[in-house]
Design a protein around this motif. Structure first.
Motif, mmCIF file in Angstrom:
data_model
loop_
_atom_site.group_PDB
_atom_site.id
_atom_site.type_symbol
_atom_site.label_atom_id
_atom_site.label_comp_id
_atom_site.label_asym_id
_atom_site.label_seq_id
_atom_site.Cartn_x
_atom_site.Cartn_y
_atom_site.Cartn_z
ATOM 1 N N ARG A 23 0.834 -1.206 0.000
ATOM 2 C CA ARG A 23 0.000 0.000 0.000
ATOM 3 C C ARG A 23 0.868 1.255 0.000
ATOM 4 O O ARG A 23 1.917 1.299 0.611
ATOM 5 C CB ARG A 23 -0.908 0.006 1.232
ATOM 6 C CG ARG A 23 -1.916 -1.140 1.248
ATOM 7 C CD ARG A 23 -2.909 -0.962 2.376
ATOM 8 N NE ARG A 23 -3.842 -2.084 2.443
ATOM 9 C CZ ARG A 23 -4.908 -2.124 3.234
ATOM 10 N NH1 ARG A 23 -5.172 -1.103 4.042
ATOM 11 N NH2 ARG A 23 -5.706 -3.169 3.245
ATOM 12 N N TRP A 24 0.374 2.256 -0.698
ATOM 13 C CA TRP A 24 0.996 3.585 -0.734
ATOM 14 C C TRP A 24 2.421 3.558 -1.289
ATOM 15 O O TRP A 24 3.274 4.323 -0.859
ATOM 16 C CB TRP A 24 0.978 4.232 0.662
ATOM 17 C CG TRP A 24 -0.331 4.116 1.352
ATOM 18 C CD1 TRP A 24 -0.600 3.444 2.501
ATOM 19 C CD2 TRP A 24 -1.593 4.670 0.929
ATOM 20 N NE1 TRP A 24 -1.926 3.540 2.835
ATOM 21 C CE2 TRP A 24 -2.566 4.289 1.883
ATOM 22 C CE3 TRP A 24 -1.991 5.450 -0.164
ATOM 23 C CZ2 TRP A 24 -3.905 4.656 1.778
ATOM 24 C CZ3 TRP A 24 -3.333 5.815 -0.263
ATOM 25 C CH2 TRP A 24 -4.269 5.413 0.696
ATOM 26 N N THR A 42 -5.537 8.569 -7.339
ATOM 27 C CA THR A 42 -4.386 8.471 -6.441
ATOM 28 C C THR A 42 -4.675 8.940 -5.018
ATOM 29 O O THR A 42 -3.838 8.782 -4.138
ATOM 30 C CB THR A 42 -3.212 9.296 -6.998
ATOM 31 O OG1 THR A 42 -3.627 10.666 -7.123
ATOM 32 C CG2 THR A 42 -2.778 8.768 -8.363
ATOM 33 N N ARG A 45 -7.242 4.641 -1.538
ATOM 34 C CA ARG A 45 -6.715 3.301 -1.745
ATOM 35 C C ARG A 45 -7.474 2.571 -2.848
ATOM 36 O O ARG A 45 -8.693 2.684 -2.969
ATOM 37 C CB ARG A 45 -6.810 2.504 -0.436
ATOM 38 C CG ARG A 45 -6.362 1.058 -0.582
ATOM 39 C CD ARG A 45 -6.480 0.299 0.734
ATOM 40 N NE ARG A 45 -6.139 -1.099 0.526
ATOM 41 C CZ ARG A 45 -7.029 -2.056 0.262
ATOM 42 N NH1 ARG A 45 -8.308 -1.754 0.196
ATOM 43 N NH2 ARG A 45 -6.635 -3.301 0.081
#
Length: 281
Positions: A23-24, A42, A45
């Motif tokens: 994630r990220w 963006t 999530r």
């Protein structure tokens, strides 16, 4: 579990790419940079796979963005829905992706815990997936004057293992410089080189994995359906109880009102009314 491969030459005027990673890490931003426009959201999530296409440097490019996992979590801790989406991603670009990009941030350390997590998550797709992978670093601007090779060497064994597992294939993107088409063109050329090294073959997941995923999906849906039915039955029961209690309370109030409006013999009010009646007589 082994995956099957088509012994055929890829039409490299069409490239199919899947973005994988924690994630990220900047997967969605990388997808936008590759396609040259804002195709992926963006600011939140990615919960489900998203597929977008565009013509890039004379090629028809398909990019599939996927849900990320918590980088320091084991695959057992990843929600079943996310794991299903990861497996499902490769079927969104038939007959199969030419490349799977493992997206990492150049400004963040890559630990041994993250390495184990990543390895187990990619095993969802089979052990042969590594033949089709490229490490894609985002936030290339963070490197400054340092080369990506210097960064890989300085990061330690975990990152060196990953790069080696991917056949020493890696690339850096600076998502802040979308106008720099050279970085994307060079990336696509690396994909073509990898495909040529794989005898023109794309990655295709084993059918048994898809079937296993489908069984799990149906099981999850059935359990969710049963939970919804249970909740609905509980709501109906509560509504019936509430309705019955409301009616009972109304009846009690009515009785109390009538009872209060009729003086009882023996009470002060009743004796006073009786005396008044006798005087009138």
């Amino acid at each position: 579990m082994a995956s099957s491969r088509h012994e055929q030459t890829q039409d490299l005027s069409e490239l199919r790419i899947v973005l994988l990673g924690g994630r990220w890490t900047g997967k969605s931003s990388a997808g936008n940079t590759i396609l040259g426009r804002e195709e992926f959201v963006t600011k939140r999530r990615t919960a489900q796979c998203v597929k977008r296409q565009s013509e890039v440097a004379g090629r028809q490019v398909t990019v599939v963005d996927t849900p990320g996992w918590w980088k320091d979590w084991s695959v057992d801790g990843t929600p079943e829905a996310d794991k299903q989406e990861i497996v499902h991603s490769v079927s969104l670009c038939p007959p199969g992706p030419c490349a799977l990009f493992i997206v990492l941030r150049a400004d963040a350390s890559f630990t041994e815990t993250e390495r184990r997590s990543l390895e187990k998550h990619l095993e969802l797709l089979s052990g042969t997936v590594w033949r089709h992978t490229i490490v894609l670093f985002t936030r290339g601007d963070w490197l400054g004057d340092r080369t990506i090779e210097q960064h890989i060497e300085a990061e330690g064994e975990a990152l060196r293992w990953l790069v080696g597992k991917c056949g020493n294939r890696y690339h850096v993107l600076n998502n802040q410089k979308r106008g720099d088409v050279t970085q994307v063109t060079e990336l696509l050329e690396k994909v073509e080189e990898m495909v040529a090294g794989n005898s023109g073959c794309h990655f295709e997941i084993n059918r048994m994995i898809i079937e296993k995923l489908e069984v799990k999906r149906r099981s999850v849906e059935e359990r969710a359906k049963q939970r919804m039915m249970k909740v609905e039955n509980q709501r109906k029961t509560l509504r019936a109880l509430f309705k019955g209690g409301f009616i009972l309370r109304c009846r009690l109030i009515k009785i109390a009102f009538l009872f209060r409006g009729t003086p009882r013999t023996g009470t002060t009010e009743g004796r006073q009314q009786g005396a008044n009646q006798r005087k009138e007589e």
